[in-house]
Design a protein around this motif. Sequence first.
Motif, PDB file in Angstrom:
ATOM      1  N   ARG A 159       0.706  -1.068  -0.097  1.00 35.98           N
ATOM      2  CA  ARG A 159      -0.205   0.006  -0.087  1.00 35.98           C
ATOM      3  C   ARG A 159       0.432   1.292  -0.486  1.00 35.98           C
ATOM      4  N   TRP A 160       2.240   1.080   0.908  1.00 37.07           N
ATOM      5  CA  TRP A 160       2.925   2.639   0.827  1.00 37.07           C
ATOM      6  C   TRP A 160       4.568   2.556   0.327  1.00 37.07           C
ATOM      7  N   GLY A 161       4.286   1.083  -0.442  1.00 37.56           N
ATOM      8  CA  GLY A 161       5.812   1.239  -1.314  1.00 37.56           C
ATOM      9  C   GLY A 161       7.054   1.634  -0.001  1.00 37.56           C
ATOM     10  N   LEU A 162       7.979   2.498  -0.149  1.00 39.22           N
ATOM     11  CA  LEU A 162       9.013   2.875   0.455  1.00 39.22           C
ATOM     12  C   LEU A 162       8.708   3.539   1.652  1.00 39.22           C
ATOM     13  N   ARG A 163       7.874   4.738   1.678  1.00 42.88           N
ATOM     14  CA  ARG A 163       7.414   5.788   3.038  1.00 42.88           C
ATOM     15  C   ARG A 163       7.761   4.001   4.286  1.00 42.88           C
ATOM     16  N   VAL A 164       7.553   3.369   4.086  1.00 47.12           N
ATOM     17  CA  VAL A 164       7.063   2.352   5.788  1.00 47.12           C
ATOM     18  C   VAL A 164       8.125   2.217   6.058  1.00 47.12           C
ATOM     19  N   PRO A 165       9.468   1.746   5.121  1.00 49.78           N
ATOM     20  CA  PRO A 165      10.722   1.770   6.002  1.00 49.78           C
ATOM     21  C   PRO A 165      11.825   2.967   6.376  1.00 49.78           C
ATOM     22  N   GLY A 170      13.021   6.717  10.166  1.00 46.23           N
ATOM     23  CA  GLY A 170      12.368   8.459  10.780  1.00 46.23           C
ATOM     24  C   GLY A 170      12.180   7.639  12.242  1.00 46.23           C
ATOM     25  N   ALA A 171      10.838   6.386  13.153  1.00 41.81           N
ATOM     26  CA  ALA A 171      10.937   6.760  14.591  1.00 41.81           C
ATOM     27  C   ALA A 171      12.127   5.913  15.225  1.00 41.81           C
ATOM     28  N   ALA A 172      13.571   5.033  14.167  1.00 46.91           N
ATOM     29  CA  ALA A 172      14.419   4.977  14.955  1.00 46.91           C
ATOM     30  C   ALA A 172      15.722   6.136  15.402  1.00 46.91           C
ATOM     31  N   ALA A 191      15.038  -2.642  18.022  1.00 49.52           N
ATOM     32  CA  ALA A 191      15.497  -3.866  17.948  1.00 49.52           C
ATOM     33  C   ALA A 191      14.148  -4.452  17.229  1.00 49.52           C
ATOM     34  N   VAL A 192      13.275  -3.470  17.500  1.00 47.85           N
ATOM     35  CA  VAL A 192      11.815  -3.807  16.311  1.00 47.85           C
ATOM     36  C   VAL A 192      11.955  -2.739  15.182  1.00 47.85           C
ATOM     37  N   PHE A 193      12.363  -1.620  15.432  1.00 52.45           N
ATOM     38  CA  PHE A 193      12.143  -0.187  14.119  1.00 52.45           C
ATOM     39  C   PHE A 193      13.053  -0.284  13.316  1.00 52.45           C
ATOM     40  N   VAL A 194      14.747  -0.719  13.476  1.00 59.45           N
ATOM     41  CA  VAL A 194      15.697  -0.988  13.236  1.00 59.45           C
ATOM     42  C   VAL A 194      15.868  -1.989  11.999  1.00 59.45           C
ATOM     43  N   TRP A 195      15.109  -3.368  12.665  1.00 65.36           N
ATOM     44  CA  TRP A 195      15.657  -4.567  12.082  1.00 65.36           C
ATOM     45  C   TRP A 195      14.793  -4.545  10.809  1.00 65.36           C
ATOM     46  N   LEU A 196      13.002  -4.631  11.555  1.00 66.06           N
ATOM     47  CA  LEU A 196      11.916  -4.323  10.066  1.00 66.06           C
ATOM     48  C   LEU A 196      12.257  -3.508   9.514  1.00 66.06           C
ATOM     49  N   ALA A 197      12.929  -2.249   9.654  1.00 65.44           N
ATOM     50  CA  ALA A 197      13.145  -1.013   8.268  1.00 65.44           C
ATOM     51  C   ALA A 197      14.180  -1.934   7.473  1.00 65.44           C
ATOM     52  N   VAL A 198      15.178  -2.997   8.145  1.00 66.09           N
ATOM     53  CA  VAL A 198      15.905  -3.873   6.860  1.00 66.09           C
ATOM     54  C   VAL A 198      14.869  -4.688   6.002  1.00 66.09           C
ATOM     55  N   GLN A 200      12.165  -4.463   5.629  1.00 65.01           N
ATOM     56  CA  GLN A 200      11.415  -4.323   4.922  1.00 65.01           C
ATOM     57  C   GLN A 200      12.166  -4.024   3.211  1.00 65.01           C
ATOM     58  N   LEU A 201      12.733  -3.692   3.508  1.00 67.11           N
ATOM     59  CA  LEU A 201      14.429  -3.573   1.955  1.00 67.11           C
ATOM     60  C   LEU A 201      14.373  -4.989   1.494  1.00 67.11           C
ATOM     61  N   GLY A 202      14.129  -5.668   2.290  1.00 63.04           N
ATOM     62  CA  GLY A 202      13.994  -7.431   1.038  1.00 63.04           C
ATOM     63  C   GLY A 202      12.706  -7.111   0.743  1.00 63.04           C
TER      64      GLY A 202
END
Length: 449
Positions: A159-165, A170-172, A191-198, A200-202
């Motif tokens: 739905r939001w693409g690159l805006r998610v990571p 930004g939250a991190a 531990a959630v925000f950083v690793w989920l952002a990465v 998401q890049l996958g």
Amino acid sequence: METSQKPEVKPRRDMFLDVVRAGAILAVITQHWTMPVLSYSGGQLATGNALATPGWWLLTWASQVMPIVFFAGGAANLISLRRAASSRDWLAARVRRLLLPVLPLMAVWPLVPDLLRDIGIPEQPLQVAGAIAAQLLWFLAVYLLTVLLTPLMVAAHRRWGLRVPVVMAGAAVLIDVARFNDFGLIGYANAVFVWLAVHQLGFHYTEGRLGSLSRRAALTMSAAGFGITALMVAFGPYPASMIGMPGAPVSNMSPPTVVLAFLAVGQIGLLLAAKPALNAFAAHPPVATALRWIGPRFMTVYLWHMPALVVVAGITVFGFGYATPEPGTPLWLAVAPAWVAATGLVLYGLLRMFSQFETQSKLSGTVTANLPQLVVAGLLASGGLLGLAAHGFTKPVDAGVFSGPVPWVALTAVSFLLAGRRVPVARMSAWTLGHALALTEATRIRRAR
């Protein structure tokens, strides 16, 4: 009229992801086996870190591969999720597949300290060994959370693409600001925000532009990621090393800082630029054979490579009085290959014993747990694994059973059972507590004997 049915074509594996994941696990192993600086005297095991050598922090910008692991995991999770019949089926398979290789580790290691005490091993080395064998379970705990969130994050990605990571990064940043302004514990939220952002890049590699970047665009991406990382290290509160160092007041890794997200951008861009070369490398028959062998054993290799180090260090450092040479010296460079080879042989023996838990094609029994129960099982397992990572496998000699690893082992084992057959909601709490207490009592009786 007869129609011919075409045979189902099995989707081809992405060899680039296979190479990246295999390279990441080999980098983890090599770093963990070569960085300890060990010596033993007077009942005390002294431990240091070779990467604390002046100037060696730069090596951690390549050897810190956890960002690559989460990136490749995100890509693989999206591929497997879109092939699954439902999110429930996918989650059931993933949670049990991740937990199953942990079961033999949890069955063996709580017993090891008592056996070693009986042959006269001092307490301090036992505590170090138990901590080393368990500390890397933090990754599995966090990765389980990313797996639980994957169906939601895939929906957000579409739905939001690159805006998610970007939002997560930004939250991190905000979490880091709070952390460095005397709100230290809030840093663990990254531990959630950083690793989920990465992670998401996958998704953007599998369904997005990352998978088709030109070499120039990938190198530009890499330069931007490493450039921002360098600026944050030079002008921010972040240390230069991408792993935690002994005695350092701040670690980029525990808890993770947002600088690791930008390091991930640099590393991913570099790998994408090398994608044609990596695919050609993977096509060589010996390499393809090695990738097919290690692929089904990734988690077992990860879980047992530190116990293998404990075995080799126990024999050489404690048994024969070996002390690690000064890192970087000719003697250290000469000894390191033999040290790695010896530890590799021990790991191979452990894999022969325990990899079958991961490589078996089917888990026994039919999974009937519904989606909410699977989520509960994953959350409980994550908590149990974090408890083991924090407390280790060695219980202080005079402490009660509940101060050691047994409660965390019980919680993780019960979580695996919960991820199997469905339990009515009204009975779930009592069922979970009952199994945990039964496992604890069985362990107490075994110890008493």
